[in-house]
Design a protein around this motif. Structure first.
Motif, mmCIF file in Angstrom:
data_model
loop_
_atom_site.group_PDB
_atom_site.id
_atom_site.type_symbol
_atom_site.label_atom_id
_atom_site.label_comp_id
_atom_site.label_asym_id
_atom_site.label_seq_id
_atom_site.Cartn_x
_atom_site.Cartn_y
_atom_site.Cartn_z
ATOM 1 N N LEU A 335 0.844 -1.195 0.000
ATOM 2 C CA LEU A 335 0.000 0.000 0.000
ATOM 3 C C LEU A 335 0.876 1.240 0.000
ATOM 4 N N SER A 336 0.583 2.170 -0.885
ATOM 5 C CA SER A 336 1.350 3.411 -0.986
ATOM 6 C C SER A 336 0.442 4.489 -1.554
ATOM 7 N N VAL A 337 0.996 5.687 -1.739
ATOM 8 C CA VAL A 337 0.200 6.803 -2.245
ATOM 9 C C VAL A 337 -0.487 6.400 -3.551
ATOM 10 N N GLY A 338 -1.809 6.592 -3.589
ATOM 11 C CA GLY A 338 -2.600 6.187 -4.752
ATOM 12 C C GLY A 338 -3.420 4.936 -4.517
ATOM 13 N N SER A 339 -3.049 4.125 -3.497
ATOM 14 C CA SER A 339 -3.825 2.920 -3.180
ATOM 15 C C SER A 339 -5.172 3.312 -2.576
ATOM 16 N N GLU A 340 -6.186 2.476 -2.803
ATOM 17 C CA GLU A 340 -7.511 2.715 -2.253
ATOM 18 C C GLU A 340 -8.119 1.391 -1.811
ATOM 19 N N GLY A 341 -9.078 1.472 -0.887
ATOM 20 C CA GLY A 341 -9.807 0.278 -0.499
ATOM 21 C C GLY A 341 -9.841 0.045 0.997
ATOM 22 N N GLU A 342 -10.421 -1.112 1.382
ATOM 23 C CA GLU A 342 -10.599 -1.428 2.799
ATOM 24 C C GLU A 342 -9.274 -1.649 3.524
ATOM 25 N N THR A 364 -5.340 10.880 10.504
ATOM 26 C CA THR A 364 -5.665 11.038 9.095
ATOM 27 C C THR A 364 -7.098 10.585 8.858
ATOM 28 N N PRO A 365 -7.837 11.193 7.925
ATOM 29 C CA PRO A 365 -9.204 10.739 7.654
ATOM 30 C C PRO A 365 -9.216 9.268 7.216
ATOM 31 N N ALA A 366 -10.113 8.489 7.808
ATOM 32 C CA ALA A 366 -10.219 7.070 7.449
ATOM 33 C C ALA A 366 -11.138 6.925 6.245
ATOM 34 N N ASP A 367 -10.663 7.404 5.097
ATOM 35 C CA ASP A 367 -11.474 7.429 3.885
ATOM 36 C C ASP A 367 -11.110 6.346 2.881
ATOM 37 N N GLY A 368 -10.139 5.500 3.241
ATOM 38 C CA GLY A 368 -9.739 4.432 2.338
ATOM 39 C C GLY A 368 -8.889 4.889 1.176
ATOM 40 N N ILE A 369 -8.412 6.131 1.221
ATOM 41 C CA ILE A 369 -7.577 6.668 0.147
ATOM 42 C C ILE A 369 -6.188 6.973 0.716
ATOM 43 N N TYR A 370 -5.173 6.358 0.139
ATOM 44 C CA TYR A 370 -3.785 6.513 0.628
ATOM 45 C C TYR A 370 -3.188 7.770 -0.006
ATOM 46 N N GLY A 371 -3.372 8.894 0.704
ATOM 47 C CA GLY A 371 -2.837 10.161 0.230
ATOM 48 C C GLY A 371 -1.633 10.589 1.040
ATOM 49 N N PRO A 372 -1.166 11.818 0.854
ATOM 50 C CA PRO A 372 0.009 12.325 1.575
ATOM 51 C C PRO A 372 -0.153 12.287 3.092
ATOM 52 N N ALA A 373 -1.384 12.518 3.592
ATOM 53 C CA ALA A 373 -1.586 12.498 5.042
ATOM 54 C C ALA A 373 -1.375 11.096 5.608
ATOM 55 N N THR A 374 -1.862 10.079 4.899
ATOM 56 C CA THR A 374 -1.646 8.698 5.339
ATOM 57 C C THR A 374 -0.165 8.340 5.255
ATOM 58 N N GLN A 375 0.487 8.777 4.208
ATOM 59 C CA GLN A 375 1.922 8.525 4.076
ATOM 60 C C GLN A 375 2.692 9.148 5.235
ATOM 61 N N HIS A 386 11.152 1.850 14.525
ATOM 62 C CA HIS A 386 12.427 1.412 13.963
ATOM 63 C C HIS A 386 12.282 0.512 12.745
ATOM 64 N N LEU A 387 11.377 0.926 11.854
ATOM 65 C CA LEU A 387 11.220 0.272 10.558
ATOM 66 C C LEU A 387 11.797 1.187 9.479
ATOM 67 N N PRO A 388 12.251 0.639 8.358
ATOM 68 C CA PRO A 388 12.728 1.503 7.276
ATOM 69 C C PRO A 388 11.643 2.508 6.893
ATOM 70 N N GLN A 389 12.019 3.771 6.794
ATOM 71 C CA GLN A 389 11.042 4.840 6.557
ATOM 72 C C GLN A 389 10.751 4.982 5.062
ATOM 73 N N THR A 390 9.883 4.096 4.584
ATOM 74 C CA THR A 390 9.523 4.058 3.171
ATOM 75 C C THR A 390 8.253 4.838 2.876
ATOM 76 N N GLY A 391 7.408 5.021 3.884
ATOM 77 C CA GLY A 391 6.124 5.669 3.672
ATOM 78 C C GLY A 391 5.082 4.766 3.053
ATOM 79 N N SER A 392 5.407 3.494 2.827
ATOM 80 C CA SER A 392 4.457 2.527 2.264
ATOM 81 C C SER A 392 4.268 1.382 3.258
ATOM 82 N N VAL A 393 3.245 0.576 3.027
ATOM 83 C CA VAL A 393 2.892 -0.509 3.942
ATOM 84 C C VAL A 393 3.020 -1.842 3.222
ATOM 85 N N ASP A 394 4.082 -2.592 3.546
ATOM 86 C CA ASP A 394 4.199 -3.967 3.079
ATOM 87 C C ASP A 394 3.793 -4.880 4.231
#
Length: 412
Positions: A335-342, A364-375, A386-394
């Motif tokens: 999941l990263s910027v641009g991802s959408e869904g549950e 961040t608004p729980a709108d299911g849209i991975y925008g800059p605020a979620t990142q 202490h995880l690598p700061q990627t801004g995405s969710v693997d």
């Protein structure tokens, strides 16, 4: 401080409430030299209960990466004292620091007892490669399993939520049992058994051996089948080195976060291979040599090639299909910027709940849209834990968010 300590490492102290996972901001942290008691650093924790990374002297790198380079201890040790209003004062001795590394020392502070003695002392033992060598007797790589009516009920290996660690020999009834989250247990053992200065592929090989060793104990119900109420011991005469509350090295933790669902096995067996190992210097065994794996890593070998040298060319890596303790299943998509869904909404809701305990994570608004605020919220979470700061969710980030969410929401 020893004048040979010309290099440096960095130490962070993470202060939490002893009865909850809540961070304690404004705690007073003092780092001192055990040789003469000299205070080297005095700081307070931020809103996440963490100190900045403190730069402290450490021994030369070659002492910990070259087998037999010297008889000098290859890491520095420090004393850490932590205090906060309404809490016991915690003294931790034997906090380890490697050169050019980042060490994280947890410091859970219990509530102060009215009229009681409100000081708690902890002395961490020496690293396994420096202290007393292990004396594990050889065991079969593949264990016989009980009949179907026996204790083994799992159709395939599962990553458990917790490991019950017996802090002593199996027959020591006075030893304490600790319930430890699986991934935290693996990090603890890896930081107790190998050095964080080693080549990444050597670290990976050793982490995979530790994972397989542990999951073999879990899958075969090795100790419960013998009538004990725990999963594994901390005694290196039987199992792996585990030191409750020990310093965790970020370089090793990142590897565990990536590999914690993976184990070593062979065709035709259902169980993880019982991957015995030893230091290869003071003790010898039929499995992996820890110092030998580091030497191969220096030569450019990858983790799988290292493992095949010691356990045979037919071994391969397999991932467990089930991981317990995660509230909702992970779909596999990063999941990263641009991802959408549950899945995105789940991350947003969980981070919003975590931010109540760790306010450095923005809501961040729980709108299911991975925008800059979620990142931004994900980046803040990754920094704190202490995880690598990627801004995405693997998967590694998803699992850690779920673990922390369960802890702070009181669902465990």
């Amino acid at each position: 401080m020893n004048p040979t300590y010309l290099e440096s490492g960095r130490l962070q102290v993470f202060v939490t409430a002893g009865e909850t996972p809540d961070p304690i901001p404004g705690a007073r942290v003092r780092v001192s030299d055990p040789a003469d008691g000299k205070i080297l650093e005095e700081v307070t924790t931020d809103q996440s209960g963490q100190t900045p990374f403190l730069e402290l002297p450490a021994p030369p790198m070659e002492l910990s990466v070259i087998e037999g380079a010297a008889e000098q201890r290859p890491y520095a040790v420090y004393n850490v004292t932590v205090s906060a209003e309404g809490r016991e004062t915690l003294h931790i001795g034997g906090v380890e620091l490697m050169p050019a590394g980042r060490a994280i020392q947890g410091a859970p502070l219990a509530p102060a007892r009215p009229g009681g003695f409100n000081v708690h002392n902890v002395l961490l033992p020496p690293h396994a490669l420096w202290g007393e060598p292990s004396t594990r007797p050889p065991e079969e790589e593949v264990k016989p399993l009980p009949e179907p009516e026996g204790l083994v009920v799992l159709p395939e290996p599962v990553i458990p939520e917790f490991i019950v660690v017996h802090d002593g020999r199996p027959d020591d009834t006075s030893a304490q049992n600790y319930w430890v989250r699986f991934k935290d247990y693996i990090k603890n053992v890896a930081c107790s058994e190998i050095y964080s200065t080693w080549r990444t592929e050597a670290i990976k090989a050793n982490v995979l051996a530790i994972l397989s060793f542990t999951l073999n104990r879990v899958y075969t119900e090795w100790y419960r089948g013998k009538g004990y109420d725990f999963t594994i011991t901390s005694s290196t005469a039987f199992d792996q080195s585990y030191s409750h509350g020990r310093t965790i090295f970020e370089e090793i933790g990142v590897v565990v976060d990536d590999l914690f669902t993976t184990y070593v096995t062979k065709e035709g067996i259902a169980q993880p291979l019982f991957t015995q190992y030893c230091d290869g210097r003071r003790t010898q065994c039929q499995g992996l040599s820890q110092w030998g794996s580091q030497a191969l890593g220096e030569q450019g070998w990858d983790a799988v090639s290292i493992l095949r040298k010691y356990y045979g060319s037919e071994i391969y890596l397999k991932s467990a299909e089930k991981v317990e303790g995660v509230p909702l299943s992970y779909g596999g998509e990063v999941l990263s910027v641009g991802s959408e869904g549950e899945a995105v909404r789940t991350v947003q809701n969980q981070l919003n709940r975590i931010s109540e305990n760790f306010p450095a994570i923005p809501k961040t608004p729980a709108d299911g849209i991975y925008g800059p605020a979620t990142q931004e919220a994900v980046l803040a979470f990754q920094k704190i834990f202490h995880l690598p700061q990627t801004g995405s969710v693997d998967f590694a980030v998803w699992y850690e968010i779920s673990n922390v969410y369960v802890a702070v929401a009181g669902l465990a």
